[in-house]
Scaffold this active site. Structure first.
Site, mmCIF file in Angstrom:
data_model
loop_
_atom_site.group_PDB
_atom_site.id
_atom_site.type_symbol
_atom_site.label_atom_id
_atom_site.label_comp_id
_atom_site.label_asym_id
_atom_site.label_seq_id
_atom_site.Cartn_x
_atom_site.Cartn_y
_atom_site.Cartn_z
ATOM 1 N N GLU A 144 0.716 -1.392 0.072
ATOM 2 C CA GLU A 144 -0.014 0.263 0.219
ATOM 3 C C GLU A 144 0.582 1.230 -0.121
ATOM 4 O OE1 GLU A 144 -1.522 3.356 0.657
ATOM 5 O OE2 GLU A 144 -1.443 2.312 2.923
ATOM 6 N N CYS A 153 -2.776 8.017 5.026
ATOM 7 C CA CYS A 153 -2.545 7.579 3.773
ATOM 8 C C CYS A 153 -4.219 7.815 2.560
ATOM 9 C CB CYS A 153 -1.921 6.206 3.427
ATOM 10 S SG CYS A 153 -2.913 5.606 4.234
#
Length: 989
Positions: A748, A782
């Site tokens: 990720e 994020c």
């Protein structure tokens, strides 16, 4: 109080209630209800809503968004989008037009908009103070008193909070001036030979301070109290009464404690022209009333308590369900009514200390109050009845005719900010259990309407949760979680600067080098000294994991899951302590740190359950042959974790591997290695076998490449920057000497996340959602919003409110209760983000740089406007409190801009246009799309998290297929025939 059906008290209550019903049925309707004798469109809208639940939802959604629509064509289009599928003859005929801008579309838009406006006028006393005064004067002619409430936008900035106070000061002055010309009405203007205030206003305490928060109780109370004092001083000068409303449950305790404190001050202790509110639908309302009685006795001078049922039942129920909290409201309407009657009795019994304002449209509830007042011979000054403007007006008139003092709660203001109030009234009127609906619209017999309510036996616990049951975050509106958190911070501070070494093959190992992990809010404070693993120790960790894999993979999924469940239980027991370490080591404010712990707990339990589901082989047998499909673990898993979710993400990556039967080498981020060590402590205490989990803190550049390229590593799980992730992906693809497998990489790698705000958006929600998403944890998630893409018609209004809301955020050390924006992680990040801001000045306009503390790794929350879609600010991940605002001319352009980056992680849309929502669902290129809410805070199982494009590779964390990446599927077929025979179940023998 349990009422016996045949008791004298109950007979008196029913006698009074019957009188109100009879009087209301035969009496002249007041001016508020007279027009309903003709069946107008607004009446038809209400009738349609009451006849069909799904239509009601769609209709009220349309009504909610109507004030924001700027043209008749837009209104017509939304009418068709919301209501075009409704099978209602009259409505279908109205919507029978081909184009929204056609003459028939224009007529439909005008007709419906007028009907909704007329509907709003039933419940809202006017657009402005002049109209409100006219409504008040009409009420006074009908011998009804009033209290005036100013409708307004949600207070989301200190500018708006200051405006709210000033508008009330002006309102009181205008009302006081107008009252000078009013003729006195004895029934409402005096009692027991004493004059009553002619003017009363109702205010909301939370609107005095935009950051009103029980977690920051002391500061919130101090800020609000000063506004209360200003208001009460001016009210005394003008002879105006002031009543304080009650709002959401989260504000209740802070509201009550603040008001009690101020009203005990010498300056205000003798004031009796002040009131506060209790909500009967709350399970703890009797406890609150007892507290008020004790307080009022100490005070020595009465105040008024407005007793209402409560206006946020749906919201409170849903919020409690979603958060896994105790449900503060009663489940059943009958329980609320029963509790309300008990509160009424108790309140009136204490009329010497608290004066009662009984707010209800339920005739039985009103009759209980009147019967009790008569029984106790309560003086007229000490109680009154209250109802809402436009609701139950015939009952109000009946009570007036019976000699009761009736006060009407009158909201006024523009339609857009008043729409939330209107929707609550419409929901109340059309609910199946509404007394007004049952009595007026359905004509239920009085015997049924006046039955004594029955109290439910549930206690607010044990709500049925469908699917995975996540851990509940701490409810910081309650005192105990706040006290435990404060205590934990103090205890953790007493244990700072200890040493944490790597843990390899079940034992701690010493290192030659150490790293000081510091508090980013206060860099001189060392949180812990972390031993840095060498390359040789990294090799030892992989070897230990490889050896342990032989046994661990043979351990049943249930045994592995039991260890993880025990770890989850230990995390729950250590919740406050773990959150405190997060606050101090990475600068994450307490509420978000607490949620970090919850997510880690959820990962342990969820992945354990998922593996138990996956362990059962799938069989597809045919006569003479068995076919079995099952999974086996891959091998040694390297976990490289980030610092921004220092507990949740590492735990999630590690326990997924462990649940699947893999062994783990865990390399945490240097900045969050102490928290990682706490995770290791939990796993060891839970009974993880030696070598199965190896804790390997170290410098990424030194041991990371060796671990990634190690031939005995089968799987690499990474969360971090795109640059590092892509390098890992490339290195892992290279087959090393002796390596007999291809490595799987799950990565990720961040995002450049956008929220679109279209012209139909609720700007109250949109501004709050963008601010929280962009500046929560200083923009270091994020999933954080770094681009707000705003359609041109609402751009200016949105930016103005966005800037002030952001300016109002409390920026400071993470361990301060009121902090909403803390520091960035370290000096390197601080310098990098500030460099981005400097470069951004060359491409766009800075409209806000909020002040920050001088010490600590703080970066000013910064907003840029006039940002070009292809500019650096709009394309590069900055990972800090920096927001780029981009103007779009159309929804098509907004979607194009949103999709115009290399990333595809999270995105959001604020809109009340069904076609825009449908298009975003289909075309917004993100892994997690959030509609009409913030874009951070994904929950395990509910919102499995992960993106695509350059945001990452792999299935979503916390989702149903995440564990499959940690497993190798196998198919096994056996021929069961022997010498031409085989057992065929069910065949004739």
């Amino acid at each position: 109080m349990v009422v016996q059906v045949g008791s004298a008290y109950e007979l008196k209550t029913r006698e009074i209630a019957q009188a109100i019903l009879v009087q209301g049925a035969r009496g002249e309707r007041s001016f508020l209800g007279a027009l309903r004798d003709q069946m107008r469109l607004d009446d038809k809208l209400m009738n349609w809503a009451m006849g069909n639940d799904s239509l009601r939802v769609q209709l009220f959604r349309f009504v909610d968004g109507l004030p924001s629509l700027r043209s008749k064509a837009e209104i017509a289009r939304h009418l068709q989008e919301y209501l075009g599928e409704a099978e209602v003859p009259g409505l279908k005929g109205l919507l029978n037009f081909s184009k929204p801008d056609s003459p028939t579309g224009q007529i439909a838009a005008t007709t419906v908009a007028t009907a909704v406006e007329t509907l709003a006028r039933r419940y809202i006393a006017g657009d402005n103070i002049q109209q409100a005064i006219k409504s008040i004067e009409r009420l006074r002619k009908e011998r009804m008193a009033f209290t005036l409430d100013l409708l307004g936008e949600a207070v989301i900035s200190e500018v708006e909070a200051e405006s709210y106070l000033n508008r009330y000061l002006d309102l009181m002055a205008q009302l006081a001036q107008a009252s000078k010309s009013w003729s006195r009405v004895p029934q409402i203007d005096e009692a027991d030979g004493e004059p009553l205030p002619l003017v009363q206003v109702s205010v909301k305490l939370s609107a005095f301070y935009s950051q009103f928060d029980a977690l920051d109780a002391a500061s919130s109370a101090a800020k609000v109290s000063e506004k209360i004092r200003i208001l009460l001083r001016r009210a005394r000068e003008l002879g105006t009464a002031v009543h304080f409303d009650m709002e959401q449950y989260a504000h209740k305790d802070l509201t009550l404690s603040t008001l009690k404190s101020v009203l005990l001050e010498d300056e205000f202790r003798t004031r009796t022209d002040v009131g506060l509110t209790l909500q009967g639908y709350l399970r703890d309302s009797q406890q609150d009333l007892e507290g008020l009685i004790t307080w009022a006795k100490e005070r020595g001078h009465p105040v008024t308590v407005r007793l209402v049922k409560g206006a946020y039942w749906d919201q409170e129920t849903i919020k409690a369900y979603q958060n896994g909290w105790w449900q503060p409201v009663f489940n059943q309407k009958s329980s609320t009514d029963a509790n309300y009657e008990a509160l009424t009795r108790r309140l009136l019994e204490n009329h010497e200390y608290l004066w009662a304002a009984i707010g209800s449209h339920n005739v039985r509830s009103l009759a209980v109050a009147i019967a009790t007042a008569q029984e106790l011979q309560i003086p007229k000054r000490r109680y009154e009845l209250q109802m809402l403007y436009g609701m139950g007006d015939k009952f109000a008139k009946a009570c007036v005719d019976m000699g009761q003092r009736v006060r009407i709660y009158c909201p006024y203001g523009e339609l857009i900010p008043g729409m939330g109030y209107l929707i609550r009234r419409l929901l109340e009127n059309t609910a199946n259990n509404s007394f007004l609906r049952r009595s007026v619209e359905e004509g239920r017999p009085s015997e049924e309407l006046l039955q004594p309510p029955v109290m439910e036996k549930t206690d607010g616990h044990g709500l049925q949760v469908v699917g995975f049951h996540g851990a509940a975050n701490s409810d910081f509106s309650q005192a105990q979680p706040r006290q435990l958190a404060e205590q934990a911070l103090a205890e953790v501070r007493a244990r700072l600067a200890q040493t944490y070494n790597p843990w390899i093959n079940g034992t701690a190992v010493t290192t030659a080098d150490h790293l000081d992990s510091v508090n980013p809010s206060k860099p001189e404070e060392i949180v812990g000294r972390v031993g840095l693993a060498s390359v040789e120790q990294a090799e030892a960790a992989v070897k230990a994991a490889k050896t342990a894999f032989t046994t661990w993979k043979q351990t049943s999924a249930t045994q592995r899951a039991d260890i993880l469940r025990k770890a989850a239980d230990l995390m729950e027991q250590r919740r406050q302590e773990l959150a405190a370490w997060i606050v101090l080591e990475v600068g994450k404010p307490l509420r978000e740190a607490d949620a970090d712990v919850s997510e880690a707990i959820d990962f342990c339990r969820f992945y354990g359950e998922e593996m138990e589901r996956l362990q059962a082989p799938r069989s597809r047998n045919v006569p003479g042959e068995t076919n079995e499909y099952h999974y086996q673990p891959r091998g040694v898993t390297l976990v490289i974790a980030p610092w921004n979710f220092p507990f949740a993400i590492p735990v999630g990556m590690c326990v997924a591997a462990l649940a699947a039967g893999n062994t783990v080498v865990f390399k945490p981020a240097e900045q969050s290695s102490v928290i990682a060590a706490k995770f290791n402590e939990v796993l060891q205490a839970a009974g993880i076998p030696s070598g199965v989990f190896n804790f390997l803190p170290g410098i990424g550049e030194e041991i990371g490449p060796r671990l990634v390229k190690h031939p005995d590593v089968h799987l690499i799980v990474f969360t971090g920057s795109q640059k590092v992730g892509c390098q890992i992906y490339a290195d892992a693809a290279v087959l090393q000497p002796g390596q007999k497998h291809l490595k799987r990489v799950i990565a990720e790698m961040g995002g450049k996340n956008a929220i679109i705000i279209d012209e139909s958006a609720d700007l109250d929600q949109a501004v709050v959602g963008v601010v929280q998403s962009a500046f929560g944890y200083a923009g270091q998630k994020c999933s954080a919003c770094s681009r707000a893409i705003v359609l041109e018609p609402v751009y200016d209004a949105f930016v103005t409110r966005l800037v002030e809301a952001t300016r109002s955020l409390n920026v400071g050390p993470a361990d301060q209760a009121g902090t909403k924006v803390g520091p960035v992680i370290d000096a390197e990040a601080q310098a990098r983000i500030q460099d981005y801001i400097s470069k951004g000045r060359l491409e766009a306009e800075v409209v806000l740089e909020a002040p920050v503390p001088e010490t600590g790794y703080f970066v000013k929350p910064t907003i840029f406007t006039g940002v070009k879609p292809d500019s650096m600010l709009a394309q590069e991940e900055i990972f800090g409190p920096v927001l780029a605002v981009i103007k779009a001319s159309s929804f098509d352009e907004a979607l194009q801009i949103a999709n115009g980056t290399d990333y595809g992680l999270t995105g959001g849309l604020y809109s009340r246009t069904p076609s825009h929502i449908a298009r975003a669902r289909a075309e917004f290129e993100v892994g997690n799309l959030y509609i009409n809410r913030g874009i951070t805070g994904a929950l395990v199982d509910r919102q499995p998290f992960g993106g695509f494009k350059l945001s990452g590779v792999g299935s979503k964390a916390g989702g149903p297929d995440y564990l499959l990446q940690f497993l190798e599927p196998r198919a096994i077929t056996e021929n069961t025939q022997r010498q031409g025979f085989a057992l065929i179940e069910g065949a004739d023998q």
